[in-house]
Scaffold this active site. Structure first.
Site, PDB file in Angstrom:
ATOM      1  N   THR A 148     -53.522 -15.093 -14.784  1.00  0.00           N
ATOM      2  CA  THR A 148     -53.714 -13.907 -15.634  1.00  0.00           C
ATOM      3  C   THR A 148     -53.678 -12.672 -14.730  1.00  0.00           C
ATOM      4  O   THR A 148     -52.603 -12.200 -14.408  1.00  0.00           O
ATOM      5  CB  THR A 148     -55.057 -13.987 -16.408  1.00  0.00           C
ATOM      6  OG1 THR A 148     -56.109 -14.229 -15.503  1.00  0.00           O
ATOM      7  CG2 THR A 148     -54.989 -15.091 -17.447  1.00  0.00           C
ATOM      8  N   LYS A 174     -56.236 -21.168 -11.503  1.00  0.00           N
ATOM      9  CA  LYS A 174     -56.176 -19.731 -11.741  1.00  0.00           C
ATOM     10  C   LYS A 174     -57.596 -19.206 -11.617  1.00  0.00           C
ATOM     11  O   LYS A 174     -58.558 -19.927 -11.875  1.00  0.00           O
ATOM     12  CB  LYS A 174     -55.616 -19.398 -13.106  1.00  0.00           C
ATOM     13  CG  LYS A 174     -56.626 -19.589 -14.239  1.00  0.00           C
ATOM     14  CD  LYS A 174     -56.236 -18.818 -15.478  1.00  0.00           C
ATOM     15  CE  LYS A 174     -56.409 -17.347 -15.322  1.00  0.00           C
ATOM     16  NZ  LYS A 174     -57.760 -16.828 -15.583  1.00  0.00           N
ATOM     17  N   THR A 185     -61.601 -16.431 -16.714  1.00  0.00           N
ATOM     18  CA  THR A 185     -61.557 -17.867 -16.881  1.00  0.00           C
ATOM     19  C   THR A 185     -61.082 -18.510 -15.598  1.00  0.00           C
ATOM     20  O   THR A 185     -60.198 -18.002 -14.925  1.00  0.00           O
ATOM     21  CB  THR A 185     -60.609 -18.267 -18.028  1.00  0.00           C
ATOM     22  OG1 THR A 185     -61.203 -17.910 -19.258  1.00  0.00           O
ATOM     23  CG2 THR A 185     -60.377 -19.765 -18.036  1.00  0.00           C
ATOM     24  N   GLU A 271     -61.179 -10.376  -8.347  1.00  0.00           N
ATOM     25  CA  GLU A 271     -60.769  -9.041  -8.791  1.00  0.00           C
ATOM     26  C   GLU A 271     -61.272  -7.937  -7.885  1.00  0.00           C
ATOM     27  O   GLU A 271     -62.465  -7.789  -7.666  1.00  0.00           O
ATOM     28  CB  GLU A 271     -61.265  -8.789 -10.180  1.00  0.00           C
ATOM     29  CG  GLU A 271     -60.305  -9.337 -11.192  1.00  0.00           C
ATOM     30  CD  GLU A 271     -60.774  -9.023 -12.572  1.00  0.00           C
ATOM     31  OE1 GLU A 271     -61.976  -8.856 -12.745  1.00  0.00           O
ATOM     32  OE2 GLU A 271     -59.916  -8.949 -13.454  1.00  0.00           O
ATOM     33  N   ASN A 397     -62.573  -3.625 -14.249  1.00  0.00           N
ATOM     34  CA  ASN A 397     -63.415  -4.155 -15.325  1.00  0.00           C
ATOM     35  C   ASN A 397     -64.057  -3.105 -16.203  1.00  0.00           C
ATOM     36  O   ASN A 397     -64.640  -3.424 -17.230  1.00  0.00           O
ATOM     37  CB  ASN A 397     -64.492  -5.057 -14.733  1.00  0.00           C
ATOM     38  CG  ASN A 397     -63.854  -6.277 -14.119  1.00  0.00           C
ATOM     39  OD1 ASN A 397     -63.017  -6.909 -14.745  1.00  0.00           O
ATOM     40  ND2 ASN A 397     -64.211  -6.567 -12.878  1.00  0.00           N
TER      41      ASN A 397
END
Lengths: 402, 402
Positions: A148, A174, A185, A271, A397
């Site tokens: 993703t 992932k 996820t 991230e 985020n």
């Protein structure tokens, strides 16, 4: 154990495919992993009370203990999608089974992406038939199709010799990436041609996850879709591996190595992560205490922010160990930081040491930094892995809609 | 209950002082709070295994059940300072006792600031004598002297009528602020002229904290110095309050109100906080479940980042409720957001509602935003308070050395 340059199609009898089905704008968004023969299956799924439809389906068919395939989509998590979501997950399994000529309860389903939006089943159905007709030896497309907001694909593969046969274990994953408008996820799919009993595979997976995926933290949130699925088709021809049988420990070591590699790849690609952090706790009274302390440290926002600032902030680390619920005596703790640039001790028996801030900074400015705490109270140890808390994390985020 | 514009010297028989002793560059850094007469004491301290020296001292003298004074310094936490630190905390109590003519075990000590550095006892000793000679009716200086990176002082005061007497309850607090080079500390000091039994005061404090200070989260880290200390000197002349006695519930309500006001002030002033977040969970099976869910939401980095982005991200909230360990059925949950700009429901029985993103944004861009989740499974409810995760949080806690 031999590390090989391969992917989920490296083990005998596995094929895979990855395509663009149109769920995402342009990136690959559907994957299929298939074993020639019915394979022993094992799985571990999110502990979140809120479980996505595919997780509910997978937990049911896991009871059967064997499967042929895994069908995956990214771009839509099929979570918080009610009865329709459950029906869609079942349809994905049924249509895949139709293409492969197996029963629907031999097909695991995984989804990741947006929450609360029903799947576009027209695109999914078309995608499934395209996937089934394009299965091949190339696992790369599948590895990319499950991503993703990950920036790199995550693949690992190894071989081990077990009673004269070469057994291959491979996996793709992932990571924790937020995707508009919802949540992270973690997905991991492991294939192996080992012959291994269902019980042995499931318990090995449980042990392996507690030392790997359960010891990483990007932001501490547990998603609705987290899934680890293992297929073992036995085509390597080794004699069936059972707990304690010849070669079992060799196999488990290799299996756990693959899980660990994939888990660390997820954190490295966390991230906004600028820095990979390893926290090692040694000399603890028990494995549980060591794991509690190590995980507490890599999960602390204060510790993560300190590593972002390349700040040798032993206080925040000792503090995070302190509220971890682990049993230890802070007045016995030694703490040091290290990296490719060297090592520096900052705490001795719970007391701060005078150290060269410039030297510490030089060590902590590296991309991969390590902190080690010795509790001097026993022989148990544990490692946890995390990443720093950065402006980019907040941007990705929080700010993406502004 | 009447809210008054006052501070810790508002209750009868309390004096206070705040001065600059030189521990900080220029700001006030020492405070003293004194009761004319020996007062009933109650306290609650950090659960962190790593406890600062003053916390170790206070826990010991709390057993006595009464005290005269609290002496506080900011700028140095006297934590991870070994035997010397313990001796210094004791010296602070002894020197304060000497000035006041009471015994050392009647003096609570609190410190906040840098970790791992011994106190400059010369400055502290001088500060103590100055404080003792400048005690007065003005609590303002004391309220300011306990602050670290807080941007505003935190004071609350109320009065209640108990059997014809006016009873006053007041408090000051400092919030979660990182201070070079180490960690956050929450300090809260409550004074009251109520006559209340030690047991009643201590149990009331326990109940009050679980609904207030234990329901706020700035970054989830528990410090080595967190302390809440209460002195009740009985000078209001009411008949002794016991659990269940006349006026007790009135007193407890007022007492808990003061705790709640101070707790919310801390979150509003949280480091880098741009937005105050209240999460209310209703219709839960039990108070424990409601509290677990509410606290999990305000502690989630993903939820906090979403509020920073004024993003109506119900998925992250439902997810955080899901991993809170609370027992609930996500398929029954209603969720709505509100603020001064109005209210918008985004989830009904676990299913997303189509809502106007622009309208949601308008509501969530306010400085004070509220999320309410109704679990429709019982009548228990709980509220938790937090703040958003901002670039400033990362800057303050990560970047300050760069």
């Amino acid at each position: 154990m031999k590390i090989i340059n391969g992917g989920i199609t490296s083990p005998k009898g596995f094929k895979a495919a990855g395509i663009h089905a149109g769920l995402k704008k342009s990136k690959l968004d559907m994957a299929m992993i298939v074993s020639e023969t019915e394979a022993v299956s094992a799985g571990a799924f999110t502990t979140n009370v809120v479980k996505a439809a595919p997780v509910i389906w997978d937990r049911k068919i896991l009871e059967k203990g064997s499967a042929r395939a895994i069908v995956v989509n990214s771009g839509n998590a099929n979570a918080c999608t009610g009865e329709q979501g459950l029906a869609d997950a079942r349809t994905m399994a049924e249509e895949t089974a139709g293409c492969l000529g197996c029963s629907a309860d031999s097909v695991f389903v995984a989804s990741t992406g947006v929450i609360g939006v029903n799947l576009d089943m027209e695109k999914i159905s078309r995608g499934i038939s395209v996937l089934a007709s394009s299965l091949g030896a190339d696992g790369d497309a599948a590895a990319r199709a499950i991503l993703t907001t990950d920036t790199v694909k995550k693949e690992a593969a190894v071989t081990v010799e077990i009673d004269g046969r070469t057994v291959t274990i491979a996996g793709i994953a992932k990571g924790s990436g937020m995707i508009h408008p919802n949540m992270a996820t973690m997905l991991c799919f492991i294939t192996t041609d080992a012959a291994v009993s269902r019980q042995a595979l499931q318990s090995m997976l449980g042990r392996g996850i507690s030392d790997t995926f359960n010891m990483i933290s990007v932001d501490g949130d547990t998603s609705t879709n987290d899934s680890v699925i293992v297929l073992a088709n036995g085509m390597a021809g080794n004699s069936l591996l059972e707990e304690g049988s010849d070669g079992f420990s060799v196999f488990e070591e290799a299996f756990t190595y693959v899980l660990g590699q994939l888990a660390r790849m997820i954190v490295r690609d966390g991230e906004g992560a600028g820095r990979f952090i390893q926290m090692k706790v040694t000399g603890a009274k028990s494995k549980t205490d060591a794991a509690l302390m190590a995980r507490s440290v890599v999960s602390s926002s204060l510790v993560k922010a300190a590593f972002f600032g390349a700040d040798a902030n032993w206080g925040r680390i000792l503090c995070a160990m302190g509220y971890s619920k682990a049993d230890f005596d802070p007045l016995l703790v030694d703490l040091s930081f290290s990296s490719a640039k060297g090592e520096i001790q900052v705490l001795s028996a719970g007391r701060p040491l005078a150290f060269d801030e410039g030297r510490a900074k030089e060590i902590l400015l590296e991309k991969e930094v390590f902190a080690t705490a010795d509790c001097h109270q026993g022989s148990a140890e544990a490692e946890a892995w995390g990443c720093d808390l950065t402006y980019d994390y907040v941007r990705i985020n929080g700010d993406y809609r502004s």
